[in-house]
Design a protein around this motif. Structure first.
Motif, PDB file in Angstrom:
ATOM      1  N   TYR A  72      -2.215  17.562 -10.181  1.00 43.47           N
ATOM      2  CA  TYR A  72      -2.720  17.065 -11.456  1.00 43.47           C
ATOM      3  C   TYR A  72      -4.191  16.695 -11.368  1.00 43.47           C
ATOM      4  CZ  TYR A  72       2.124  17.139 -12.896  1.00 43.47           C
ATOM      5  OH  TYR A  72       3.390  17.570 -13.196  1.00 43.47           O
ATOM      6  N   LEU A  73      -4.872  16.865 -12.497  1.00 43.28           N
ATOM      7  CA  LEU A  73      -6.306  16.668 -12.545  1.00 43.28           C
ATOM      8  C   LEU A  73      -6.692  15.928 -13.826  1.00 43.28           C
ATOM      9  CD1 LEU A  73      -9.046  17.642 -11.134  1.00 43.28           C
ATOM     10  CD2 LEU A  73      -9.023  19.463 -12.862  1.00 43.28           C
ATOM     11  N   TRP A  74      -7.449  14.820 -13.648  1.00 46.01           N
ATOM     12  CA  TRP A  74      -7.991  14.124 -14.817  1.00 46.01           C
ATOM     13  C   TRP A  74      -9.468  14.500 -14.938  1.00 46.01           C
ATOM     14  CZ3 TRP A  74      -6.918  11.985 -19.204  1.00 46.01           C
ATOM     15  CH2 TRP A  74      -7.907  11.258 -19.877  1.00 46.01           C
ATOM     16  N   THR A 127      -6.058  10.858 -23.276  1.00 43.92           N
ATOM     17  CA  THR A 127      -6.514   9.513 -22.927  1.00 43.92           C
ATOM     18  C   THR A 127      -5.862   9.066 -21.625  1.00 43.92           C
ATOM     19  OG1 THR A 127      -4.721   8.371 -24.113  1.00 43.92           O
ATOM     20  CG2 THR A 127      -6.721   8.911 -25.371  1.00 43.92           C
ATOM     21  N   LYS A 128      -6.549   8.177 -20.896  1.00 40.32           N
ATOM     22  CA  LYS A 128      -5.993   7.668 -19.642  1.00 40.32           C
ATOM     23  C   LYS A 128      -4.698   6.915 -19.904  1.00 40.32           C
ATOM     24  CE  LYS A 128     -10.354   7.101 -17.113  1.00 40.32           C
ATOM     25  NZ  LYS A 128     -11.247   6.126 -16.427  1.00 40.32           N
ATOM     26  N   GLU A 129      -4.671   6.184 -21.019  1.00 44.98           N
ATOM     27  CA  GLU A 129      -3.482   5.396 -21.357  1.00 44.98           C
ATOM     28  C   GLU A 129      -2.260   6.274 -21.600  1.00 44.98           C
ATOM     29  OE1 GLU A 129      -7.106   3.306 -21.823  1.00 44.98           O
ATOM     30  OE2 GLU A 129      -6.450   5.141 -22.865  1.00 44.98           O
ATOM     31  N   GLY A 130      -2.523   7.515 -21.986  1.00 40.76           N
ATOM     32  CA  GLY A 130      -1.425   8.432 -22.279  1.00 40.76           C
ATOM     33  C   GLY A 130      -0.861   9.140 -21.065  1.00 40.76           C
ATOM     34  N   VAL A 131      -1.469   8.909 -19.908  1.00 41.81           N
ATOM     35  CA  VAL A 131      -1.020   9.581 -18.686  1.00 41.81           C
ATOM     36  C   VAL A 131       0.161   8.828 -18.072  1.00 41.81           C
ATOM     37  CG1 VAL A 131      -1.658  10.350 -16.374  1.00 41.81           C
ATOM     38  CG2 VAL A 131      -3.335  10.457 -18.221  1.00 41.81           C
ATOM     39  N   GLU A 133       4.429   9.717 -16.447  1.00 42.51           N
ATOM     40  CA  GLU A 133       5.310  10.792 -15.998  1.00 42.51           C
ATOM     41  C   GLU A 133       6.106  11.368 -17.167  1.00 42.51           C
ATOM     42  OE1 GLU A 133       7.717   9.916 -12.631  1.00 42.51           O
ATOM     43  OE2 GLU A 133       6.090   9.025 -11.482  1.00 42.51           O
ATOM     44  N   GLU A 134       6.592  10.496 -18.038  1.00 38.94           N
ATOM     45  CA  GLU A 134       7.375  10.970 -19.184  1.00 38.94           C
ATOM     46  C   GLU A 134       6.520  11.787 -20.135  1.00 38.94           C
ATOM     47  OE1 GLU A 134      10.624  10.921 -19.853  1.00 38.94           O
ATOM     48  OE2 GLU A 134      10.792  10.156 -17.808  1.00 38.94           O
ATOM     49  N   ALA A 135       5.282  11.315 -20.366  1.00 36.52           N
ATOM     50  CA  ALA A 135       4.377  12.038 -21.266  1.00 36.52           C
ATOM     51  C   ALA A 135       4.027  13.404 -20.699  1.00 36.52           C
ATOM     52  CB  ALA A 135       3.112  11.216 -21.495  1.00 36.52           C
ATOM     53  N   ALA A 136       3.830  13.475 -19.375  1.00 33.15           N
ATOM     54  CA  ALA A 136       3.487  14.749 -18.738  1.00 33.15           C
ATOM     55  C   ALA A 136       4.640  15.745 -18.858  1.00 33.15           C
ATOM     56  CB  ALA A 136       3.137  14.518 -17.276  1.00 33.15           C
ATOM     57  N   LYS A 137       5.870  15.233 -18.785  1.00 27.40           N
ATOM     58  CA  LYS A 137       7.046  16.106 -18.902  1.00 27.40           C
ATOM     59  C   LYS A 137       7.205  16.652 -20.315  1.00 27.40           C
ATOM     60  CE  LYS A 137       9.762  13.965 -15.186  1.00 27.40           C
ATOM     61  NZ  LYS A 137      10.968  13.162 -14.862  1.00 27.40           N
ATOM     62  N   ILE A 219       1.745  12.495 -10.787  1.00 27.90           N
ATOM     63  CA  ILE A 219       1.227  11.652 -11.864  1.00 27.90           C
ATOM     64  C   ILE A 219       1.112  10.204 -11.388  1.00 27.90           C
ATOM     65  CG2 ILE A 219       1.769  10.658 -14.122  1.00 27.90           C
ATOM     66  CD1 ILE A 219       0.719  13.464 -14.349  1.00 27.90           C
ATOM     67  N   GLU A 220       2.071   9.763 -10.598  1.00 30.08           N
ATOM     68  CA  GLU A 220       2.053   8.388 -10.072  1.00 30.08           C
ATOM     69  C   GLU A 220       0.793   8.137  -9.236  1.00 30.08           C
ATOM     70  OE1 GLU A 220       4.728   5.417  -7.220  1.00 30.08           O
ATOM     71  OE2 GLU A 220       5.471   7.420  -7.730  1.00 30.08           O
ATOM     72  N   ASP A 221       0.466   9.080  -8.352  1.00 29.14           N
ATOM     73  CA  ASP A 221      -0.731   8.933  -7.527  1.00 29.14           C
ATOM     74  C   ASP A 221      -2.000   9.047  -8.362  1.00 29.14           C
ATOM     75  OD1 ASP A 221       0.736   8.552  -5.234  1.00 29.14           O
ATOM     76  OD2 ASP A 221       0.655  10.645  -4.598  1.00 29.14           O
ATOM     77  N   LEU A 222      -1.958   9.887  -9.385  1.00 28.42           N
ATOM     78  CA  LEU A 222      -3.107  10.052 -10.266  1.00 28.42           C
ATOM     79  C   LEU A 222      -3.412   8.743 -10.986  1.00 28.42           C
ATOM     80  CD1 LEU A 222      -4.964  12.512 -11.278  1.00 28.42           C
ATOM     81  CD2 LEU A 222      -3.597  12.368 -13.366  1.00 28.42           C
TER      82      LEU A 222
END
Length: 226
Positions: A72-74, A127-131, A133-137, A219-222
């Motif tokens: 994953y990349l921000w 947005t950072k707030e939107g990152v 695990e559930e949102a990514a799925k 995502i957790e590490d990100l």
């Protein structure tokens, strides 16, 4: 004696070939310029590197029958272009300031490698707030570009040019294809159906400085780095 000399020569040639095969050139952008009689690609200004190890059974998703892994990349700001490349195996390739996973550290001496196939995907999370695990799925992921084999990359031990590199230019007029701030991912698998196993180096680059770029396997590490 002649047999020994021939064998020694073959061995020496093999060592030179392997050493050359591990040399990774500077990551060049799509912009080209003339330097004397040669035309070269202008190196990217910003490069972030990740060293990892893909093991069988630890894939993130099955896509069209292929076992896909994600990094994953921000991206914190608008970018005119992004480049992505992947090398396997890493072997003795020297990389400065790379993010190094525990899996890579544990398997750095492994000779395993795979025929890389990469994708650059953009999500609907901006947005950072939107990152999460559930949102990514549940997010919609759009594949912006993909690559299987690239002759600019070092050859694999087999002698084949099976390492990958892609460059993607932002399409400013397209809401889904512009490189805006948001969550992206690099997908990788093997071109052939089967297990993905081996050390790898993944790099993401841009032609301008992008302070705040974060790259992580999960995502957790990100989120910890945001």
């Amino acid at each position: 004696m002649k047999i020994k000399l021939v064998a020694l020569s073959v061995f020496a040639f093999s060592c030179v070939f392997n050493a050359e095969a591990q040399k990774l050139k500077k990551f060049g952008s799509s912009v080209e310029k003339k330097v004397g009689p040669k035309t070269i690609k202008v190196p990217y200004t910003d490069v972030i590197s990740y060293l990892g190890y893909a093991s069988a059974g630890n894939e993130d998703e099955i896509v069209d029958g292929k076992k896909f892994y994600y990094i994953y990349l921000w991206v914190p700001a608008v970018a005119p272009e992004l480049g992505v490349r992947m090398l396997s195996p890493v072997a003795k390739t020297k990389v400065k300031d790379a993010i190094t996973s525990e899996e890579y550290t544990e398997n750095a001496s492994s000779s395993d490698y795979f025929d890389t196939y990469i994708t650059l995907e953009r999500s609907t999370i901006f947005t950072k707030e939107g990152v999460t695990e559930e949102a990514a799925k549940s997010a919609t992921w759009t594949t912006l570009a993909s690559n299987d084999d690239n002759s600019e990359m070092p050859k694999q031990p087999s002698g084949s040019s099976y390492n990958s590199l892609l460059r993607y230019k932002s399409e400013v007029g397209s809401p889904t294809k512009a490189l805006t701030a948001g969550l992206y991912r690099i997908g990788f698998t093997t071109y052939k159906t089967g297990e993905v196993k081996g050390t790898f180096l993944a790099e993401v680059a841009a032609p301008i400085k992008l302070p705040g770029v974060v790259m992580a396997k999960t995502i957790e590490d990100l989120k910890k780095e945001l």
